[in-house]
Design an enzyme around this catalytic site. Structure first.
Site, PDB file in Angstrom:
ATOM      1  N   TRP A  21       0.831  -1.222   0.000  1.00 21.36           N
ATOM      2  CA  TRP A  21       0.000   0.000   0.000  1.00 21.36           C
ATOM      3  C   TRP A  21       0.861   1.265   0.000  1.00 21.36           C
ATOM      4  O   TRP A  21       0.431   2.332  -0.467  1.00 21.36           O
ATOM      5  CB  TRP A  21      -0.932  -0.016   1.217  1.00 21.36           C
ATOM      6  CG  TRP A  21      -1.859   1.145   1.327  1.00 21.36           C
ATOM      7  CD1 TRP A  21      -2.478   1.814   0.311  1.00 21.36           C
ATOM      8  CD2 TRP A  21      -2.282   1.796   2.531  1.00 21.36           C
ATOM      9  NE1 TRP A  21      -3.277   2.820   0.809  1.00 21.36           N
ATOM     10  CE2 TRP A  21      -3.169   2.830   2.176  1.00 21.36           C
ATOM     11  CE3 TRP A  21      -2.008   1.588   3.896  1.00 21.36           C
ATOM     12  CZ2 TRP A  21      -3.777   3.663   3.120  1.00 21.36           C
ATOM     13  CZ3 TRP A  21      -2.613   2.395   4.835  1.00 21.36           C
ATOM     14  CH2 TRP A  21      -3.489   3.435   4.440  1.00 21.36           C
ATOM     15  N   ASP A  52       1.518  -8.736  -0.699  1.00 22.91           N
ATOM     16  CA  ASP A  52       0.120  -8.292  -0.805  1.00 22.91           C
ATOM     17  C   ASP A  52       0.065  -6.931  -1.487  1.00 22.91           C
ATOM     18  O   ASP A  52       0.761  -5.998  -1.090  1.00 22.91           O
ATOM     19  CB  ASP A  52      -0.507  -8.164   0.595  1.00 22.91           C
ATOM     20  CG  ASP A  52      -1.925  -7.596   0.509  1.00 22.91           C
ATOM     21  OD1 ASP A  52      -2.828  -8.320   0.050  1.00 22.91           O
ATOM     22  OD2 ASP A  52      -2.120  -6.425   0.897  1.00 22.91           O
ATOM     23  N   TYR A  57      -4.160   0.453  -5.154  1.00 21.06           N
ATOM     24  CA  TYR A  57      -3.014   1.156  -4.572  1.00 21.06           C
ATOM     25  C   TYR A  57      -2.348   2.000  -5.670  1.00 21.06           C
ATOM     26  O   TYR A  57      -1.676   1.490  -6.554  1.00 21.06           O
ATOM     27  CB  TYR A  57      -1.995   0.186  -3.963  1.00 21.06           C
ATOM     28  CG  TYR A  57      -2.515  -0.611  -2.776  1.00 21.06           C
ATOM     29  CD1 TYR A  57      -3.721  -0.288  -2.147  1.00 21.06           C
ATOM     30  CD2 TYR A  57      -1.809  -1.694  -2.268  1.00 21.06           C
ATOM     31  CE1 TYR A  57      -4.188  -1.014  -1.064  1.00 21.06           C
ATOM     32  CE2 TYR A  57      -2.274  -2.427  -1.181  1.00 21.06           C
ATOM     33  CZ  TYR A  57      -3.480  -2.081  -0.594  1.00 21.06           C
ATOM     34  OH  TYR A  57      -3.940  -2.815   0.479  1.00 21.06           O
ATOM     35  N   GLN A 175      -8.674 -11.043   5.002  1.00 18.61           N
ATOM     36  CA  GLN A 175      -7.656 -10.014   5.289  1.00 18.61           C
ATOM     37  C   GLN A 175      -8.315  -8.914   6.131  1.00 18.61           C
ATOM     38  O   GLN A 175      -8.953  -8.015   5.595  1.00 18.61           O
ATOM     39  CB  GLN A 175      -7.077  -9.420   4.005  1.00 18.61           C
ATOM     40  CG  GLN A 175      -6.005  -8.393   4.327  1.00 18.61           C
ATOM     41  CD  GLN A 175      -5.269  -7.801   3.140  1.00 18.61           C
ATOM     42  OE1 GLN A 175      -4.890  -6.641   3.161  1.00 18.61           O
ATOM     43  NE2 GLN A 175      -5.032  -8.579   2.103  1.00 18.61           N
ATOM     44  N   SER A 205      -0.933  -3.978  11.321  1.00 18.08           N
ATOM     45  CA  SER A 205      -0.618  -4.583  12.622  1.00 18.08           C
ATOM     46  C   SER A 205       0.408  -3.777  13.407  1.00 18.08           C
ATOM     47  O   SER A 205       0.595  -3.992  14.598  1.00 18.08           O
ATOM     48  CB  SER A 205      -0.130  -6.011  12.419  1.00 18.08           C
ATOM     49  OG  SER A 205      -1.133  -6.720  11.732  1.00 18.08           O
ATOM     50  N   LEU A 206       1.084  -2.854  12.728  1.00 20.19           N
ATOM     51  CA  LEU A 206       1.934  -1.888  13.452  1.00 20.19           C
ATOM     52  C   LEU A 206       1.150  -0.599  13.699  1.00 20.19           C
ATOM     53  O   LEU A 206       1.721   0.411  14.082  1.00 20.19           O
ATOM     54  CB  LEU A 206       3.205  -1.575  12.639  1.00 20.19           C
ATOM     55  CG  LEU A 206       4.189  -2.736  12.453  1.00 20.19           C
ATOM     56  CD1 LEU A 206       5.342  -2.323  11.520  1.00 20.19           C
ATOM     57  CD2 LEU A 206       4.752  -3.197  13.794  1.00 20.19           C
ATOM     58  N   ARG A 225      -1.281   9.583   8.054  1.00 18.08           N
ATOM     59  CA  ARG A 225      -1.396   9.506   9.515  1.00 18.08           C
ATOM     60  C   ARG A 225      -1.697  10.843  10.173  1.00 18.08           C
ATOM     61  O   ARG A 225      -2.047  10.901  11.353  1.00 18.08           O
ATOM     62  CB  ARG A 225      -0.116   8.898  10.077  1.00 18.08           C
ATOM     63  CG  ARG A 225       0.116   7.508   9.526  1.00 18.08           C
ATOM     64  CD  ARG A 225       1.451   6.941   9.875  1.00 18.08           C
ATOM     65  NE  ARG A 225       2.540   7.469   9.074  1.00 18.08           N
ATOM     66  CZ  ARG A 225       3.726   6.895   8.981  1.00 18.08           C
ATOM     67  NH1 ARG A 225       3.975   5.784   9.635  1.00 18.08           N
ATOM     68  NH2 ARG A 225       4.686   7.416   8.243  1.00 18.08           N
ATOM     69  N   GLY A 277       3.563  -3.049   6.077  1.00 18.61           N
ATOM     70  CA  GLY A 277       3.770  -2.046   5.027  1.00 18.61           C
ATOM     71  C   GLY A 277       5.243  -1.683   4.943  1.00 18.61           C
ATOM     72  O   GLY A 277       5.840  -1.206   5.907  1.00 18.61           O
TER      73      GLY A 277
HETATM   74  N1  NAP Z   1      -7.176  -4.699   2.948  1.00 21.24           N
HETATM   75  C1  NAP Z   1      -7.127  -3.452   3.342  1.00 21.24           C
HETATM   76  O1  NAP Z   1      -8.129  -2.733   3.390  1.00 21.24           O
HETATM   77  C2  NAP Z   1      -5.798  -2.877   3.756  1.00 21.24           C
HETATM   78  C3  NAP Z   1      -5.738  -1.629   4.403  1.00 21.24           C
HETATM   79  C4  NAP Z   1      -4.482  -1.154   4.797  1.00 21.24           C
HETATM   80  C5  NAP Z   1      -3.346  -1.921   4.527  1.00 21.24           C
HETATM   81  N2  NAP Z   1      -3.425  -3.112   3.870  1.00 21.24           N
HETATM   82  C6  NAP Z   1      -2.214  -3.929   3.573  1.00 21.24           C
HETATM   83  O2  NAP Z   1      -1.466  -4.130   4.758  1.00 21.24           O
HETATM   84  C7  NAP Z   1      -0.153  -3.550   4.622  1.00 21.24           C
HETATM   85  C8  NAP Z   1       0.288  -3.015   5.968  1.00 21.24           C
HETATM   86  O3  NAP Z   1      -0.641  -2.101   6.529  1.00 21.24           O
HETATM   87  P1  NAP Z   1      -0.302  -0.549   6.771  1.00 21.24           P
HETATM   88  O4  NAP Z   1       0.580  -0.083   5.705  1.00 21.24           O
HETATM   89  O5  NAP Z   1      -1.605   0.119   7.007  1.00 21.24           O
HETATM   90  O6  NAP Z   1       0.402  -0.444   8.156  1.00 21.24           O
HETATM   91  P2  NAP Z   1       1.546  -1.060   9.058  1.00 21.24           P
HETATM   92  O7  NAP Z   1       2.178  -2.255   8.462  1.00 21.24           O
HETATM   93  O8  NAP Z   1       0.892  -1.164  10.379  1.00 21.24           O
HETATM   94  O9  NAP Z   1       2.578   0.172   9.110  1.00 21.24           O
HETATM   95  C9  NAP Z   1       3.444   0.486   8.060  1.00 21.24           C
HETATM   96  C10 NAP Z   1       4.480   1.468   8.561  1.00 21.24           C
HETATM   97  O10 NAP Z   1       5.219   0.867   9.629  1.00 21.24           O
HETATM   98  C11 NAP Z   1       6.564   1.279   9.580  1.00 21.24           C
HETATM   99  N3  NAP Z   1       7.427   0.093   9.487  1.00 21.24           N
HETATM  100  C12 NAP Z   1       7.305  -0.981   8.670  1.00 21.24           C
HETATM  101  N4  NAP Z   1       8.289  -1.862   8.923  1.00 21.24           N
HETATM  102  C13 NAP Z   1       9.035  -1.341   9.914  1.00 21.24           C
HETATM  103  C14 NAP Z   1      10.200  -1.792  10.602  1.00 21.24           C
HETATM  104  N5  NAP Z   1      10.771  -2.955  10.350  1.00 21.24           N
HETATM  105  N6  NAP Z   1      10.708  -0.979  11.570  1.00 21.24           N
HETATM  106  C15 NAP Z   1      10.138   0.196  11.861  1.00 21.24           C
HETATM  107  N7  NAP Z   1       9.043   0.682  11.222  1.00 21.24           N
HETATM  108  C16 NAP Z   1       8.494  -0.101  10.267  1.00 21.24           C
HETATM  109  C17 NAP Z   1       6.708   2.215   8.397  1.00 21.24           C
HETATM  110  O11 NAP Z   1       6.504   3.540   8.924  1.00 21.24           O
HETATM  111  P3  NAP Z   1       7.317   4.825   8.360  1.00 21.24           P
HETATM  112  O12 NAP Z   1       6.688   5.061   7.026  1.00 21.24           O
HETATM  113  O13 NAP Z   1       7.004   5.890   9.368  1.00 21.24           O
HETATM  114  O14 NAP Z   1       8.756   4.415   8.313  1.00 21.24           O
HETATM  115  C18 NAP Z   1       5.544   1.802   7.518  1.00 21.24           C
HETATM  116  O15 NAP Z   1       5.114   2.828   6.651  1.00 21.24           O
HETATM  117  C19 NAP Z   1      -0.294  -2.536   3.478  1.00 21.24           C
HETATM  118  O16 NAP Z   1       0.923  -2.252   2.827  1.00 21.24           O
HETATM  119  C20 NAP Z   1      -1.277  -3.254   2.575  1.00 21.24           C
HETATM  120  O17 NAP Z   1      -0.620  -4.255   1.803  1.00 21.24           O
HETATM  121  C21 NAP Z   1      -4.651  -3.602   3.505  1.00 21.24           C
END
Ligand code: NAP
Length: 318
Positions: A21, A52, A57, A175, A205-206, A225, A277
């Site tokens: 995403w 994923d 996106y 999902q 999940s983060l 955010r 993400g």
């Molecule tokens: N089905 C749906 O409706 C839906 C909705 C949302 C997301 N998704 C999927 O789920 C994925 C993940 O969700 P998300 O993007 O909302 O949130 P997330 O995984 O909770 O957070 C992503 C953020 O966490 C930080 N991060 C990631 N890996 C890290 C690490 N190893 N150490 C430190 N910080 C780390 C980065 O922040 P910084 O950018 O600040 O570095 C990144 O932008 C998306 O990419 C997408 O594929 C699906």
């Protein structure tokens, strides 16, 4: 990195899934492609074989970026690829579309962008109140027969919606949103999936990075955010206090805070994978150790209590 059978499918996937995403400029700004491509390569080095993405996106941008890179590097067959459909973005104002003809048309478009002949897991991105389940079933049957899609899943559906869908077509994977700060699905959706052996791959999940505890106290978010209450003012300070309180748990298990947050969700027996993400090789490399082992249940409950209390206080803080 542990791997797991995804539901009842023949897909064997890493417990950490690479989320795409972040290649959606409208939400995340311009994420540089060079480091992102390095992250895809790094994923294989650390045992991540699951990606994923979604057609929506960046309105095709994330799928095209992935497809171009995998084709150029000859890496398509090294990954299990999950993508989604639901948002019809053929006209300027996008709208949910789960009609037969759109599914067939959009699947072709995704295959083209991904530069592949098959999608391993094809997911309905969200619940469409105008869904016609028999039409969806007909489209899914056609795509499966043609070998264009291997398995089907749904995202953001509740337990009643999943039960309704199951009467018409096979749902191999859910999902949902799931994290220490978003636990609503523990009541109904997770038990349903556990009982029916439906795979569960959790997103955010983060909590979009908040549960990494990595941001300086005066950090100002400028992307998607910026509008979320827990990322602002006193609420943000309270959440960062809670992350400090989690440090002894992380240290006890030899983990970082982001790894602890991911390992916490993967400890739930219904969970197959955590979709994280990713923007950089460092992100994927440093989150990978979260995909091994699980937490003792005493720690699982104590960690949950710390975040639950912090969230209640954060909501009252401003
Ligand atoms: N089905 C749906 O409706 C839906 C909705 C949302 C997301 N998704 C999927 O789920 C994925 C993940 O969700 P998300 O993007 O909302 O949130 P997330 O995984 O909770 O957070 C992503 C953020 O966490 C930080 N991060 C990631 N890996 C890290 C690490 N190893 N150490 C430190 N910080 C780390 C980065 O922040 P910084 O950018 O600040 O570095 C990144 O932008 C998306 O990419 C997408 O594929 C699906």
């Amino acid at each position: 990195m542990q791997t797991i059978q995804l539901g009842k499918t023949d897909l064997i996937v890493s417990r950490i899934c690479f989320g795409c995403w972040q290649l959606s400029p409208k939400f995340w700004g311009e994420v540089p492609l060079g480091p992102w491509r390095e992250a895809i390569k790094k994923a294989l080095d650390v045992g991540v074989n699951f990606i994923d993405t979604a057609d929506a996106y960046g309105d095709g941008y994330a799928e095209s970026s992935l497809g171009d890179f995998l084709a150029k590097e000859g890496l398509r067959d090294r990954f299990v690829i999950a993508t989604k459909f639901y948002w019809n973005f053929e006209r300027e104002k996008r709208y949910p579309d789960t009609s037969h003809d759109y599914i067939i048309r959009e699947c072709e478009a995704s295959l083209k962008r991904l530069k592949t002949d098959r999608i391993d897991l094809y997911q309905i991105h969200a619940w469409d109140p105008l869904i016609r389940p028999d039409e969806v079933a007909a489209a899914f049957g056609q795509l499966k027969k043609q070998g264009k899609v291997r398995w089907f899943g749904v995202s953001n559906w509740n337990a009643d919606q999943i039960r309704m869908g199951l009467e018409h077509f096979d749902i191999e994977c859910l999902q949902p949103r799931y994290s220490l700060l978003t636990r609503e699905i523990e009541e109904r959706e997770l038990p349903l999936c556990l009982g029916k052996r439906i795979g569960v791959i959790a997103f955010s999940s983060l909590y979009r990075g908040l549960l990494t505890g990595k941001y300086p106290r005066d950090h100002k978010f400028t992307d998607t955010r910026a509008d979320l209450p827990l990322f602002q003012g006193k609420a943000f300070q309270r959440m960062m206090d809670a992350m400090d309180d989690l440090k002894p748990f992380a240290e006890k298990h030899g983990l970082t805070l982001p790894q602890l947050a991911i390992r916490w969700i993967l400890t739930h027996p219904a969970l197959s994978c955590a979709i994280v993400g990713i923007k950089t090789a460092e992100h994927i490399e440093t989150i990978a150790p979260a995909g091994d082992a699980i937490l003792p249940s005493t720690d699982w409950w104590d960690i949950a209590d710390i975040i639950e209390t912090a969230e209640e206080e954060a909501k009252k803080a401003d």
